[in-house]
Enzyme design. Structure first.
Site, PDB file in Angstrom:
ATOM      1  N   ASP A 483       0.801  -1.223   0.000  1.00  0.00           N
ATOM      2  CA  ASP A 483       0.000   0.000   0.000  1.00  0.00           C
ATOM      3  C   ASP A 483       0.832   1.270   0.000  1.00  0.00           C
ATOM      4  O   ASP A 483       0.308   2.350  -0.217  1.00  0.00           O
ATOM      5  CB  ASP A 483      -0.850   0.034   1.285  1.00  0.00           C
ATOM      6  CG  ASP A 483      -2.117  -0.770   1.144  1.00  0.00           C
ATOM      7  OD1 ASP A 483      -2.509  -1.063   0.017  1.00  0.00           O
ATOM      8  OD2 ASP A 483      -2.706  -1.099   2.191  1.00  0.00           O
TER       9      ASP A 483
HETATM   10  C1  BGC Z   1       0.302   1.342   6.218  1.00  0.00           C
HETATM   11  C2  BGC Z   1      -0.021   0.084   5.454  1.00  0.00           C
HETATM   12  C3  BGC Z   1      -1.490  -0.078   5.321  1.00  0.00           C
HETATM   13  C4  BGC Z   1      -2.147   1.185   4.792  1.00  0.00           C
HETATM   14  C5  BGC Z   1      -3.633   0.996   4.800  1.00  0.00           C
HETATM   15  C6  BGC Z   1      -0.391   2.521   5.592  1.00  0.00           C
HETATM   16  O1  BGC Z   1      -0.119   3.670   6.333  1.00  0.00           O
HETATM   17  O2  BGC Z   1       1.697   1.525   6.280  1.00  0.00           O
HETATM   18  O3  BGC Z   1       0.542  -1.041   6.109  1.00  0.00           O
HETATM   19  O4  BGC Z   1      -1.773  -1.135   4.465  1.00  0.00           O
HETATM   20  O5  BGC Z   1      -1.770   2.315   5.544  1.00  0.00           O
HETATM   21  O6  BGC Z   1      -4.400   2.068   4.746  1.00  0.00           O
HETATM   22  C1  NOJ Z   2      -1.439  -3.755   5.633  1.00  0.00           C
HETATM   23  C2  NOJ Z   2      -2.656  -3.828   4.797  1.00  0.00           C
HETATM   24  O1  NOJ Z   2      -3.740  -4.300   5.562  1.00  0.00           O
HETATM   25  C3  NOJ Z   2      -2.485  -4.710   3.588  1.00  0.00           C
HETATM   26  O2  NOJ Z   2      -3.613  -4.638   2.771  1.00  0.00           O
HETATM   27  C4  NOJ Z   2      -1.245  -4.329   2.842  1.00  0.00           C
HETATM   28  O3  NOJ Z   2      -1.091  -5.239   1.794  1.00  0.00           O
HETATM   29  C5  NOJ Z   2      -0.035  -4.308   3.729  1.00  0.00           C
HETATM   30  N1  NOJ Z   2      -0.262  -3.477   4.856  1.00  0.00           N
HETATM   31  C6  NOJ Z   2       1.222  -3.844   3.020  1.00  0.00           C
HETATM   32  O4  NOJ Z   2       1.173  -2.485   2.738  1.00  0.00           O
END
Ligand code: BGC
Ligand code: NOJ
Length: 811
Positions: A483
């Site tokens: 993400d």
């Molecule tokens: C986080 C990710 C997450 C995303 C979801 C980000 O700030 O680092 O792990 O998947 O937010 O909204």
């Molecule tokens: C947490 C999120 O829930 C997931 O959808 C994502 O793939 C990972 N972070 C990596 O960014």
């Protein structure tokens, strides 16, 4: 240092020191009514949706940590204490918190008085039951004053924290018998109320927070408790609470039980009222009656225990290593149930208001859950698919209460659709239920445009095919699984969210090698499914497209020593030796090696060796290397994190198993196991001080080698780490893998292992599997004998005869 110990026989983690390095929590409930509970009684409850139906208040990230919960205060002469140590923090003579499967028991003892509280949500019940047992272990008769406490949340957890000009005037309660009813907004748009009862007469109560505590006191100093006198306050606006006051006399050696019930009721429009302004309490009384004696509570707890006995009997390993056995047989499967229930919504790191059920997240959660309750997995798959768009694209999440997709945390993540293929095929492989593919499923919750689930898989596959970039690799969209790799975002404004701000996709050349690998893996699965459905043409079309993608990856996705990660907006390589930072990323190594792309040309071996050399460290495999040390606007959020944390070079535990599986595909059992063990929480118990989060569940990340404090974990509980690690250890390392025609047996273990045993219930039969490794091999079966008959393949057939079958495997 340890803060407790595992009790495997009871399936509990027993915490013996309340000052854990972070609140160590548990989850109560596994269907509709849920509570989070910390080792000192902190936490909150909600019905289905932690945002829209929050029953009790909780203060995240407060000073002190973990404030707000289901508290009991004991006044024993001048001494005031709580069985969970907090909130009073009076030094206890004894303290113990036992977190078990959907129940928690917190006990404290002070000056010869012991109080033990069992908290759980009985099966099929919209309520949390608390059985408090108070015992006089001293030699004399004692008089004790007991106060219970919960604070009501005004239902919408987000508005509750914001809209004070309204909230301070809306609160309403009713008090009848020993029950406090919370009925804010019930007279207009809500058809639900909550209640908190006790099965004994009370000598007083409070329902107004200020009257109970005194305006300037903390949770540790309720004025009424210190005065030993309830105020019998009736809340009108401000902050409604519920507190029972009970006077107890205990003879030496005497114990008394009290049962408290915190419940949630919905009434239809016609049945809302008993009389004008008085709520209809019939359903509340029914629940209270169901738990009005200790015997009834104990038998409800037995039912819950049996439920878990049953769920955890589906896969058990006996490896001779207790740390492995306890994580696989108990805690990892338990965590998979929790991630199935909550996706990424409510933990001590997720506030319950930001994120609902993730499209990709919930699909991945299924791979660790589908064997437990396939019927619920089936329903989940159909719910998720119903939020998909007709072109295969997806909302990134949906709200559990409404089951409707929303854009609150963005959309346009181009990996999302492919995970539906994983979720669906995992379900069919477990159950053999191909019928799910014929279910009619809405698009964007609109049944008028519904098509079969099979068609949803087709549009998922085609979403990639229809969104290819200049090299023929999949366009990344807002981001792929990572993400934070926001290649089209270009955000320079701190007030924007990386997840939702407008993307510059016009003219973008940003492509993802990770999605390409995912497409190869799940495109093959899709083709396989097509063939099994007699759709030979579609299977051939899919396989051609997959073959083209394999060529494209070899041509444009290979950097010489590893797979590159992506191409950016301008078409420049990301995750290449050419880059200054972020030369290599884990995701593309994982997906391309799992799919065996370029294995004949030595690419997989090289990629895995590069992971070992550049990404592996003492704490696990970091996500990228070198870590980013400056903000790169064309990469986005990933470069916003300090080095070694989160997506910027932490050990991101979710994708470590991709490499473990990649190693098993390549036959390297020793390395797969080494990676597994490094991040597995039961092996980290002794360093709890550093690790910080619960030693019984995985966290999303462990600070990596580039971090200030390597080894510190964060974001425990709600992470795809749970299901992926379960999948890696059970299906690829131990190698017992459900497939359409049976159970594949294909272990890949360290050469030094002598063998192991697994009991697997699969499609109405029990398989007692014994794997022997007399020749010190890692992979490859010499002999498979089922019920005394030698098999010609490594697939155990489906019997479906409700009988036990013996399976002997020689590597
Ligand atoms: C986080 C990710 C997450 C995303 C979801 C980000 O700030 O680092 O792990 O998947 O937010 O909204
Ligand atoms: C947490 C999120 O829930 C997931 O959808 C994502 O793939 C990972 N972070 C990596 O960014």
């Amino acid at each position: 240092m340890k803060y407790g110990y595992f009790n495997d026989k009871n399936r509990e983690y027993v915490i013996t020191n309340p000052r854990t390095p972070w609140p160590w929590i548990n989850y109560l409930g596994n269907e509709d009514f849920f509570s989070l509970i910390s080792n000192s009684g902190g936490g909150y409850s909600f019905y289905k949706d932690a945002k829209f139906r929050r029953l009790t208040r909780y203060r995240y990230n407060n000073v002190p940590m973990d404030d707000g919960g289901k508290y009991f205060y004991i006044k024993d002469g001048e001494t005031i204490w709580s069985p969970g140590w907090k909130p009073c923090r009076t030094e206890l003579d004894e303290y113990e918190c036992r977190h078990g499967m959907n129940y928690t028991v917190i006990s404290g003892e002070k000056n010869g008085i012991k109080t033990s509280v069992l908290y759980f949500v009985p099966l099929n019940t919209w309520a949390e039951v608390q059985k408090l047992t108070i015992s006089n272990n001293s030699g004399e008769k004692r008089k004790i004053q007991l106060f219970s406490f919960v604070e009501w949340c005004l239902w919408n957890a987000a508005a509750d924290m914001e809209n004070f000009q309204r909230n301070f005037s809306t609160g309403e309660v009713e008090i009848a018998d020993s029950v406090v009813y919370h009925k804010t907004e019930y007279k207009e748009r809500r058809n639900h109320y909550a209640f908190y009862s006790v099965n004994a007469p009370v000598q007083g109560f409070d329902t107004d927070r200020e009257s109970f505590f005194g305006l300037y006191n903390g949770f540790d100093h309720p004025q009424t408790v210190f005065d030993g006198k309830p105020r019998n306050s009736v809340a009108h606006g401000w902050s409604p609470i519920a507190s029972h006051y009970i006077e107890l006399e205990l003879n030496p050696g005497e114990s008394k039980d009290l049962v408290f019930v915190l419940g949630y009721i919905e009434n239809s429009e016609e049945e809302k009222w008993e009389s004008k302004g008085v709520i209809n309490k019939r359903k509340a009384r029914e629940i209270i009656d169901r738990f009005d004696t200790s015997q009834k509570v104990d038998s409800a707890l037995d039912e819950l225990r049996n439920y878990w006995d049953n769920l955890l009997s589906i896969f058990t390993v006996d490896s001779g290593d207790e740390k492995l056995d306890r994580i696989v047989n108990i805690w990892n499967q338990y965590q998979c149930m929790i991630t199935f229930c909550f996706s990424r919504s409510a933990s001590f790191f997720e506030s319950g208001i930001g994120r609902g059920m993730g499209f990709r997240d919930s699909n991945q959660d299924l791979i660790g859950f589908v064997h437990q309750i396939p019927g619920r997995a089936r329903e989940r798959i159909l719910d998720i698919a119903s939020t998909q768009f007709q072109d295969g694209g997806c909302y990134h999440q949906y709200q559990p209460l409404t089951k409707r997709g929303n854009n609150d945390i963005g959309g346009g993540f181009n990996d999302d659709p492919l995970w539906l293929i994983l979720g669906t095929t995992s379900y069919i492989k477990e159950t053999g239920d191909f019928g799910i593919l014929d279910e009619m499923v809405a698009f964007d919750n609109d049944m008028s445009v519904a098509r079969t689930l099979f068609d949803h898989l087709t549009v998922s596959f085609d979403h990639v095919v229809n969104n290819l970039g200049p090299h023929g690799l999949p366009l990344i969209g807002r981001a792929d699984w990572n993400d934070c790799l926001n290649l089209n975002c270009f955000s320079n404004d701190p007030n924007e969210s990386f997840q939702t701000t407008e993307n510059k996709s016009e003219g973008s050349k940003a492509e993802s090698v990770m999605i390409a690998g995912l497409f190869v893996a799940y495109g093959r699965d899709y083709a396989d499914l097509c063939r099994r459905r007699g759709r030979e043409d579609e299977a051939a079309r899919a396989l051609n497209l997959v073959a083209e993608m394999v060529d494209t990856i070899k041509k444009f996705g290979w950097d010489g020593e590893w797979f590159i990660r992506a191409y950016d907006f301008f078409g420049r390589k990301v995750g290449s030796n050419e880059n200054e930072e972020g030369k290599i990323f884990i995701e593309s190594q994982g997906w391309c090696t799992m799919a065996g792309i370029g294995s004949d040309e030595g690419m997989c071996k090289k990629a895995l060796d590069s992971v070992k050399e550049r990404l592996d460290c003492e704490q696990g495999i970091v996500l990228n290397n070198p870590a980013f040390t400056k903000y790169i606007i064309e990469y986005g959020e990933i470069s916003s994190y300090p080095a070694g944390y989160k997506e910027n070079a932490a050990v991101f535990c979710h994708n470590n198993p991709w490499i473990m599986i990649g190693e098993t595909v390549a036959g390297n059992g020793d390395r797969a196991w080494e990676y597994y063990r490094k991040i597995c929480p039961s092996y980290l118990e002794e360093i709890s001080d550093l690790h910080k989060t619960e030693p019984y569940v995985y966290g999303q990340m462990i600070a990596g080698k580039d971090a200030f404090r390597p080894g510190e974990a964060k974001n425990s509980w709600l992470t795809g780490t749970a299901s992926w690690n379960f999948y890696a250890i059970t299906q690829f390392i131990l190698g017992i893998r459900p497939d359409y025609d049976g159970l594949i047996v294909d272990p890949c273990i360290p050469g030094s292992w002598k063998g192991f045993k697994v009991v697997r219930k699969f499609r109405n039969a029990v398989y007692n599997i014994e794997v022997l490794n007399p020749n010190g091999k890692s992979k490859g079966i010499t002999e498979l004998v089922v019920d005394g008959e030698r098999q010609s393949s490594n697939v155990i057939p489906v019997f479906g005869d409700n009988r036990e079958h013996s399976v002997k495997v020689i590597l």
